[in-house]
Motif scaffolding. Structure first.
Motif, short mmCIF file in Angstrom:
data_model
loop_
_atom_site.label_atom_id
_atom_site.label_comp_id
_atom_site.label_asym_id
_atom_site.label_seq_id
_atom_site.Cartn_x
_atom_site.Cartn_y
_atom_site.Cartn_z
N ILE A 295 0.86 -1.18 0.00
CA ILE A 295 0.00 0.00 0.00
C ILE A 295 0.89 1.23 0.00
O ILE A 295 2.07 1.17 0.37
CB ILE A 295 -0.96 0.02 1.20
N HIS A 296 0.34 2.36 -0.43
CA HIS A 296 1.14 3.56 -0.64
C HIS A 296 0.28 4.81 -0.41
O HIS A 296 -0.94 4.77 -0.58
CB HIS A 296 1.63 3.66 -2.10
N ILE A 297 0.93 5.89 -0.08
CA ILE A 297 0.33 7.20 -0.27
C ILE A 297 0.62 7.61 -1.70
O ILE A 297 1.69 7.30 -2.25
CB ILE A 297 0.87 8.23 0.75
N ALA A 298 -0.32 8.29 -2.33
CA ALA A 298 -0.13 8.70 -3.73
C ALA A 298 -0.77 10.06 -3.96
O ALA A 298 -1.73 10.44 -3.27
CB ALA A 298 -0.73 7.67 -4.68
N ILE A 299 -0.23 10.77 -4.92
CA ILE A 299 -0.81 12.03 -5.39
C ILE A 299 -1.31 11.80 -6.80
O ILE A 299 -0.54 11.34 -7.66
CB ILE A 299 0.21 13.18 -5.38
N GLU A 300 -2.58 12.09 -7.04
CA GLU A 300 -3.07 12.09 -8.41
C GLU A 300 -3.12 13.52 -8.91
O GLU A 300 -3.58 14.43 -8.20
CB GLU A 300 -4.47 11.48 -8.55
N VAL A 301 -2.63 13.71 -10.12
CA VAL A 301 -2.70 15.01 -10.79
C VAL A 301 -3.80 14.91 -11.84
O VAL A 301 -3.69 14.14 -12.79
CB VAL A 301 -1.36 15.37 -11.44
N LEU A 302 -4.85 15.68 -11.65
CA LEU A 302 -5.92 15.70 -12.62
C LEU A 302 -5.55 16.64 -13.77
O LEU A 302 -4.90 17.67 -13.57
CB LEU A 302 -7.22 16.18 -11.98
N ALA A 303 -5.99 16.28 -14.96
CA ALA A 303 -5.85 17.14 -16.14
C ALA A 303 -7.04 16.85 -17.04
O ALA A 303 -7.72 15.85 -16.88
CB ALA A 303 -4.53 16.86 -16.87
N THR A 304 -7.28 17.73 -17.98
CA THR A 304 -8.46 17.56 -18.81
C THR A 304 -8.15 17.88 -20.26
O THR A 304 -7.27 18.69 -20.56
CB THR A 304 -9.61 18.47 -18.32
N ARG A 305 -8.88 17.23 -21.13
CA ARG A 305 -8.79 17.52 -22.55
C ARG A 305 -9.91 18.48 -22.98
O ARG A 305 -10.06 18.79 -24.14
CB ARG A 305 -8.86 16.23 -23.36
N TYR A 306 -10.68 18.96 -22.02
CA TYR A 306 -11.76 19.91 -22.29
C TYR A 306 -11.36 21.30 -21.77
O TYR A 306 -10.41 21.44 -21.00
CB TYR A 306 -13.05 19.46 -21.61
N LYS A 307 -12.11 22.29 -22.16
CA LYS A 307 -11.82 23.64 -21.68
C LYS A 307 -12.03 23.73 -20.17
O LYS A 307 -11.28 24.41 -19.46
CB LYS A 307 -12.73 24.65 -22.40
N ASP A 308 -13.06 23.04 -19.67
CA ASP A 308 -13.37 23.04 -18.24
C ASP A 308 -13.95 21.68 -17.89
O ASP A 308 -15.07 21.36 -18.28
CB ASP A 308 -14.37 24.16 -17.93
N ARG A 309 -13.19 20.87 -17.17
CA ARG A 309 -13.65 19.51 -16.86
C ARG A 309 -14.92 19.52 -16.00
O ARG A 309 -15.70 18.56 -16.03
CB ARG A 309 -12.56 18.71 -16.15
N LYS A 310 -15.12 20.60 -15.25
CA LYS A 310 -16.30 20.67 -14.39
C LYS A 310 -17.58 20.99 -15.17
O LYS A 310 -18.68 20.81 -14.65
CB LYS A 310 -16.10 21.73 -13.30
N ALA A 311 -17.42 21.46 -16.40
CA ALA A 311 -18.57 21.93 -17.17
C ALA A 311 -19.11 20.89 -18.14
O ALA A 311 -20.14 21.12 -18.77
CB ALA A 311 -18.20 23.21 -17.92
N VAL A 312 -18.41 19.77 -18.30
CA VAL A 312 -18.84 18.77 -19.27
C VAL A 312 -19.65 17.69 -18.56
O VAL A 312 -19.52 17.50 -17.34
CB VAL A 312 -17.65 18.13 -20.02
N PRO A 313 -20.48 16.94 -19.29
CA PRO A 313 -21.23 15.86 -18.68
C PRO A 313 -20.31 14.82 -18.03
O PRO A 313 -19.17 14.62 -18.47
CB PRO A 313 -22.01 15.26 -19.85
N GLN A 314 -20.81 14.16 -16.99
CA GLN A 314 -19.99 13.20 -16.25
C GLN A 314 -19.37 12.15 -17.15
O GLN A 314 -18.19 11.82 -17.03
CB GLN A 314 -20.83 12.52 -15.17
N LEU A 315 -20.15 11.62 -18.10
CA LEU A 315 -19.63 10.54 -18.93
C LEU A 315 -18.58 11.04 -19.92
O LEU A 315 -17.73 10.26 -20.35
CB LEU A 315 -20.77 9.83 -19.67
N ALA A 316 -18.60 12.33 -20.24
CA ALA A 316 -17.51 12.88 -21.06
C ALA A 316 -16.21 12.86 -20.27
O ALA A 316 -15.14 12.56 -20.80
CB ALA A 316 -17.85 14.30 -21.50
N GLY A 317 -16.29 13.16 -18.97
CA GLY A 317 -15.12 13.09 -18.12
C GLY A 317 -14.62 11.66 -17.95
O GLY A 317 -13.41 11.41 -17.95
N ILE A 318 -15.53 10.71 -17.82
CA ILE A 318 -15.14 9.30 -17.72
C ILE A 318 -14.42 8.88 -18.99
O ILE A 318 -13.39 8.19 -18.95
CB ILE A 318 -16.36 8.42 -17.46
N ALA A 319 -14.95 9.29 -20.14
CA ALA A 319 -14.33 8.94 -21.42
C ALA A 319 -12.90 9.48 -21.51
O ALA A 319 -12.02 8.84 -22.10
CB ALA A 319 -15.17 9.47 -22.58
#
Length: 243
Positions: free
Chosen positions: A116-140
């Motif tokens: 087991i480990h501690i880990a840092i995830e770095v989020l990034a997006t291929r959209y202009k705003d990941r919060k503004a797109v539909p959930q399934l677009a973010g999953i894709a």
């Protein structure tokens, strides 16, 4: 949709505007786009899975091997559009988990963990705003995965109670967020069992050495160039330099 996301990864330009007709309408369609992305850019280096919810679906995504780093790495903010930080518990799988008749249960997963480990995830997006797109677009979009930095290995022989696992996030040594605990060990094992079955069904089974991050315990948190570090009693610390 896959071509749009791959083009964004190649050029660094966001997929904007996003044509609603391209957005997957089912989780299965979103996962098919993930698989196509992995086929184009793989191999898989890790996985991410959400905690087991009280109700509703879990979600998961492979993480590209190119996005998996060890403690002390240096990453460029310019390569990570829409960057945000999460602190998570990660596990390393200790044995191959191919498809199994009847599927895996949580009791099958505990002895299959190497560390087991501690880990840092770095989020990034291929959209202009990941919060503004539909959930399934973010999953894709590989569930907004940008990178994961994996901390030191701790034996998984005796799992702690993750529900009481304190963690802290700091930028340049200044603590900005903490948590006294989050999803329980029982919850983590249940989500890992689901993931083992899910990944095998997709033709991308978990294999020995695969790292799995198990959901945000801190974050998402905004960040600017700095030394990003996280620590957790019993799990140690992990950091990377964002430039």
């Amino acid at each position: 949709m896959t071509a749009l996301l791959l083009d964004s990864r190649r050029t660094g330009k966001p997929a904007d505007p996003l044509d609603p007709a391209l957005v997957p309408t089912t989780a299965e369609a979103a996962y098919a786009i993930q698989n196509e992305t992995v086929a184009a850019l793989g191999p898989v280096g890790a996985w991410k899975v959400t905690p087991m919810p009280a109700e509703g679906p879990l979600f998961a995504s492979p993480i590209l091997k190119a996005g998996v780093y060890q403690d002390g790495a240096t990453l460029k903010a310019a390569d990570l559009p829409g960057i945000a930080i999460e602190v998570e518990v990660a596990v390393t799988i200790g044995q191959d988990l191919p498809g199994k008749p009847g599927g895996y249960a949580p009791d099958d997963i505990k002895p299959a963990l190497a560390s087991i480990h501690i880990a840092i995830e770095v989020l990034a997006t291929r959209y202009k705003d990941r919060k503004a797109v539909p959930q399934l677009a973010g999953i894709a979009d590989l569930q907004s995965s940008g990178a994961v930095i994996v901390g030191p290995a701790v034996s998984a022989a005796d799992l702690p109670e993750f529900g009481q696992q304190a963690m802290a996030l700091a930028y340049d040594g200044v603590e900005i967020k903490t948590t006294p605990g989050n999803a329980s060990t029982e919850n983590v094992l249940a989500s890992l069992a689901w993931l083992a079955n899910h990944a095998a069904a997709r033709g991308l089974p978990l294999t020995a050495g695969t790292v799995v991050i198990t959901g945000a315990r801190i974050g998402p948190a905004d960040v600017s160039p700095s030394k990003v570090s996280a620590e957790a009693p019993g799990l140690g610390s992990v950091s990377f330099n964002l430039v």
